[in-house]
Design a protein around this motif. Structure first.
Motif, PDB file in Angstrom:
ATOM      1  N   ASP A 331       0.827  -1.211   0.000  1.00  0.00           N
ATOM      2  CA  ASP A 331       0.000   0.000   0.000  1.00  0.00           C
ATOM      3  C   ASP A 331       0.860   1.259   0.000  1.00  0.00           C
ATOM      4  O   ASP A 331       0.573   2.226  -0.706  1.00  0.00           O
ATOM      5  N   LEU A 332       1.921   1.249   0.816  1.00  0.00           N
ATOM      6  CA  LEU A 332       2.800   2.414   0.874  1.00  0.00           C
ATOM      7  C   LEU A 332       3.466   2.648  -0.475  1.00  0.00           C
ATOM      8  O   LEU A 332       3.550   3.780  -0.958  1.00  0.00           O
ATOM      9  N   PRO A 343      -1.231  11.377  -9.757  1.00  0.00           N
ATOM     10  CA  PRO A 343      -1.963  11.893  -8.592  1.00  0.00           C
ATOM     11  C   PRO A 343      -3.468  11.663  -8.646  1.00  0.00           C
ATOM     12  O   PRO A 343      -4.122  11.599  -7.599  1.00  0.00           O
ATOM     13  N   THR A 344      -4.036  11.523  -9.856  1.00  0.00           N
ATOM     14  CA  THR A 344      -5.488  11.356  -9.976  1.00  0.00           C
ATOM     15  C   THR A 344      -5.936   9.899  -9.864  1.00  0.00           C
ATOM     16  O   THR A 344      -7.129   9.622  -9.908  1.00  0.00           O
ATOM     17  N   LEU A 345      -5.000   8.976  -9.732  1.00  0.00           N
ATOM     18  CA  LEU A 345      -5.356   7.560  -9.684  1.00  0.00           C
ATOM     19  C   LEU A 345      -6.129   7.247  -8.407  1.00  0.00           C
ATOM     20  O   LEU A 345      -5.680   7.546  -7.306  1.00  0.00           O
ATOM     21  N   GLY A 346      -7.307   6.619  -8.549  1.00  0.00           N
ATOM     22  CA  GLY A 346      -8.110   6.244  -7.382  1.00  0.00           C
ATOM     23  C   GLY A 346      -7.695   4.882  -6.853  1.00  0.00           C
ATOM     24  O   GLY A 346      -8.268   3.858  -7.243  1.00  0.00           O
ATOM     25  N   LEU A 347      -6.695   4.847  -5.970  1.00  0.00           N
ATOM     26  CA  LEU A 347      -6.180   3.572  -5.470  1.00  0.00           C
ATOM     27  C   LEU A 347      -7.250   2.764  -4.750  1.00  0.00           C
ATOM     28  O   LEU A 347      -7.271   1.538  -4.809  1.00  0.00           O
ATOM     29  N   GLU A 348      -8.151   3.454  -4.044  1.00  0.00           N
ATOM     30  CA  GLU A 348      -9.202   2.738  -3.330  1.00  0.00           C
ATOM     31  C   GLU A 348     -10.073   1.948  -4.290  1.00  0.00           C
ATOM     32  O   GLU A 348     -10.506   0.831  -3.986  1.00  0.00           O
ATOM     33  N   ASN A 349     -10.328   2.515  -5.454  1.00  0.00           N
ATOM     34  CA  ASN A 349     -11.132   1.819  -6.462  1.00  0.00           C
ATOM     35  C   ASN A 349     -10.350   0.707  -7.138  1.00  0.00           C
ATOM     36  O   ASN A 349     -10.903  -0.337  -7.493  1.00  0.00           O
ATOM     37  N   VAL A 350      -9.040   0.906  -7.310  1.00  0.00           N
ATOM     38  CA  VAL A 350      -8.208  -0.138  -7.912  1.00  0.00           C
ATOM     39  C   VAL A 350      -8.222  -1.379  -7.042  1.00  0.00           C
ATOM     40  O   VAL A 350      -8.319  -2.513  -7.533  1.00  0.00           O
ATOM     41  N   MET A 372      -1.171  -6.928  -9.746  1.00  0.00           N
ATOM     42  CA  MET A 372      -0.862  -6.903  -8.319  1.00  0.00           C
ATOM     43  C   MET A 372       0.075  -5.746  -7.984  1.00  0.00           C
ATOM     44  O   MET A 372      -0.056  -5.098  -6.943  1.00  0.00           O
ATOM     45  N   GLY A 373       1.024  -5.471  -8.878  1.00  0.00           N
ATOM     46  CA  GLY A 373       1.950  -4.370  -8.643  1.00  0.00           C
ATOM     47  C   GLY A 373       1.262  -3.024  -8.583  1.00  0.00           C
ATOM     48  O   GLY A 373       1.747  -2.095  -7.940  1.00  0.00           O
ATOM     49  N   TRP A 374       0.114  -2.895  -9.260  1.00  0.00           N
ATOM     50  CA  TRP A 374      -0.652  -1.646  -9.230  1.00  0.00           C
ATOM     51  C   TRP A 374      -1.784  -1.673  -8.211  1.00  0.00           C
ATOM     52  O   TRP A 374      -2.633  -0.778  -8.213  1.00  0.00           O
ATOM     53  N   THR A 525     -14.691   5.327 -12.276  1.00  0.00           N
ATOM     54  CA  THR A 525     -14.235   5.610 -10.925  1.00  0.00           C
ATOM     55  C   THR A 525     -12.733   5.473 -10.781  1.00  0.00           C
ATOM     56  O   THR A 525     -12.115   6.150  -9.975  1.00  0.00           O
ATOM     57  N   ILE A 526     -12.113   4.587 -11.564  1.00  0.00           N
ATOM     58  CA  ILE A 526     -10.652   4.479 -11.524  1.00  0.00           C
ATOM     59  C   ILE A 526     -10.030   5.692 -12.199  1.00  0.00           C
ATOM     60  O   ILE A 526      -9.142   6.333 -11.679  1.00  0.00           O
TER      61      ILE A 526
END
Length: 635
Positions: A331-332, A343-350, A372-374, A525-526
């Protein structure tokens, strides 16, 4: 009134904020248990800081699991910072440690390197830190206090010219030249980043040099400009590393300077584009300290979360399990990728995106690892083959043992390997055949029943996933998933390999028949661009073609040529006579279901060509060519 004005015009600095990831505490735990034990001797550690963070982020000094290896490789475009760890055995010892004496001792060491000239030869000596810790390993509570020692002038540093962005001071040509000169200096010094440097610039050129070249570089110069690799993101203030640098300049060359111009170099990359124009530049007048022999006052203990001078505590009792630690570290890493790249990438949605991988061969294995890497945590494999002896050398999720005794089913073997690589992934595998056009299934009732069962299973899988990856090794096997996904409005990514070429294609996401009240798609959403239009053109996303539109009109894709290391990015409209995503095919599929599919499976390719009008189009084309030839001959 005069003193108030002076205070207001004095230069101020943004202090460092400590950034310690979970891997650092895990490594400290292992060191304490296996190496340090009851020994409280100081230890050498290392961290790094970065000058390309997005606006609003703090000035961070980062320590990772590799902090205990002072010879570890520094991440690209980061400056190393070397420090001292004081790990105490008890909480009482942590509290009673003479923190003033520790800071003064380190400040004196910095002062000695300035007076001796060592800091000119090795400027990293100006950026040292100390870390006081106590690890309660029964509760996994870690107490810590950072100090970033900075020597102080007895009086403030007056600002002669207020900070402005580099874009206001330099031309575009000068900015690009500065970037190139900095890269050349890093290469010359054989470092990932140069913390301090000398600057000369004219209207059409910028040149840089190391501190050791001061006298030669500025010979005959009436104006002196210096540069600092600045991790601060504020528009009006420099970062903490500038403080000791100004002390060094004032001590060694201050008596020859009227004023000093300072360039705070900030090198940000946003979505693949390098940007340094947000760097700031200003001018100051340095106080005279050339005759000073006693060490100046030293400050630098970090404030806690309440904004007061005091230690911090982190509770890692829930994530020190190795599996949880892996998740935390992943996650880090993703957050760092987002901060620096997207910066606009929605990690929570990924994380919540469900990915269906049809094909577990060379493409399937590598796509799974990349997902998995993303940050993708939910992956499903579909494949009907078994691991053969030729597979492990090309397909990264398999080993020799997977080939024995006839071979493990690929989908199930891939599941086992992904879970070993990262236990936090939710992964399933289905040993499933995908019926294909022109491959009859009407040999017997049993065959027909199995084909219908396979189709129903595939429909359920596509329905329960958000993104469908077509990664099979035959063209025919991609037809049925393309039809089902188009009918269900699922995002499809199609990848294919040639001998020295590859294609990566995003299918058009069809518009819903009832648009009102429709929920946002996962693609939107992503990244909103995925739902609106092609990434490479202004063609609306729902009008992009699919893999089978390629028969007549090239769809939007990425085609790569490995032999010449080249990419081509075409994009075009969907084909209204496509054998997979055209309205007539989708209408028949949604109306007649498996009966329509059975006709496709049991018939030759002419069935789909007749249905979509391709047969008539070919006939008209041939007739037109014959007519043109006869016209040519008449002349």
């Amino acid at each position: 009134m005069e003193s108030a004005v002076s205070a207001r015009l004095a230069l101020q600095f943004a202090p460092f904020s400590s950034a310690l990831d979970a891997g650092f505490w895990h490594e400290l735990t292992q060191k304490k248990l296996n190496d340090y034990r009851l020994d409280e001797s100081p230890r050498n550690i290392r961290g790094y800081y970065y000058n390309g963070d997005s606006a609003g982020l703090p000035t961070r000094l980062t320590l990772e699991f590799s902090a205990f290896d002072v010879n570890a490789v520094t991440p690209p475009r980061c400056c190393p910072a070397f420090g001292t760890l004081y790990n105490t055995n008890t909480l009482q010892s942590f509290k009673s440690t003479d923190k003033k004496a520790l800071l003064e001792q380190l400040g004196k060491e910095i002062w000695d390197t300035i007076r001796s000239g060592k800091a000119i030869e090795d400027p990293s000596l100006l950026n040292t830190f100390l870390l006081l810790t106590f690890a309660d390993l029964k509760k996994y509570h870690f107490y810590y206090w950072f100090a970033f020692p900075a020597l102080c002038f007895t009086e403030g540093i007056p600002i002669v010219q207020q900070p402005v962005s580099l874009a206001e001071k330099f031309s575009t040509c000068q900015i690009h030249t500065l970037q190139d000169a900095y890269d050349e200096l890093c290469q010359k010094e054989e470092v990932t980043a140069v913390p301090y440097f000398l600057v000369k610039y004219r209207e059409d050129s910028v040149s840089l040099a190391s501190l050791r070249n001061w006298n030669e570089f500025f010979k005959g110069q009436t104006k002196v400009t210096v540069g600092v690799y600045d991790p601060c993101t504020l528009t009006q203030y420099p970062g903490w590393p500038l403080r000791n640098f100004l002390i060094l300049i004032a001590y060694n060359w201050g008596s020859f300077l009227d004023t000093l111009e300072v360039l705070c170099f900030r090198d940000r990359t946003m979505q693949g584009v390098r940007d340094t124009q947000h760097s700031i530049i200003f001018e100051v007048k340095l106080p005279q300290i050339a005759s000073v022999t006693d060490c100046p006052k030293c400050v630098g203990w970090e404030k806690n979360q309440k904004g007061s001078l005091g230690p911090r505590m982190v509770n890692l009792s829930e994530c020190m399990d190795p599996k949880r630690l892996a998740e935390s570290s992943v996650d880090l890493n993703l957050k760092l990728m987002r901060w620096r790249l997207v910066p606009t990438l929605g990690l929570e949605n990924v994380v919540t995106t469900r990915c269906l991988l049809l094909g577990a061969g060379t493409l399937g294995c590598n796509v799974a690892r990349t997902l998995m890497g993303w940050g993708v945590r939910q992956i499903t494999f579909v494949d009907n083959a078994k691991v053969s002896y030729s597979n492990p050398v090309r397909q990264s999720l398999y080993e020799f043992e997977d080939c024995l005794d006839g071979g493990k089913p690929k989908a199930l073997a891939a599941v086992e390997k992904l879970q070993k690589i990262f236990p936090g992934v939710k992964v399933e595998g289905f040993n499933l055949s995908i019926p294909m056009p022109g491959h009859p299934v009407n040999f017997s009732a049993v065959t027909m029943q199995q084909a219908q069962k396979d189709v129903e299973q595939l429909e359920k899988l596509i329905c329960s996933h958000d993104v469908i990856f077509l990664l099979m090794d035959t063209r025919e096997s991609r037809w049925l998933p393309t039809v089902i996904a188009a009918s269900q409005r699922k995002l499809v990514i199609n990848a294919a390999l040639g001998f020295d070429t590859f294609v990566v294609m995003r299918h058009g996401l069809k518009k819903p028949k009832q648009e009102s009240g429709e929920p946002a798609t996962v693609a939107a959403t992503i990244n909103p661009a995925l739902a609106g239009c092609s990434l490479f053109s202004n063609i609306p996303g729902h009008k992009l073609g699919c893999y089978f539109c390629n028969d007549v009109v090239a769809p939007g894709d990425i085609r790569g040529f490995l032999s010449r290391f080249d990419n081509v990015l075409p994009a075009s409209l969907a084909f209204d006579k496509c054998t997979a995503c055209s309205p007539v095919v989708l209408d028949h599929f949604e109306k007649d279901g498996f009966q329509f599919l059975a006709n496709v499976f049991n018939s030759s390719h002419s069935f789909l060509e007749d249905l979509t009008g391709l047969t008539l189009l070919h006939q008209e084309t041939q007739a037109a060519e014959i007519w043109d030839m006869s016209d040519d001959e008449s002349f």
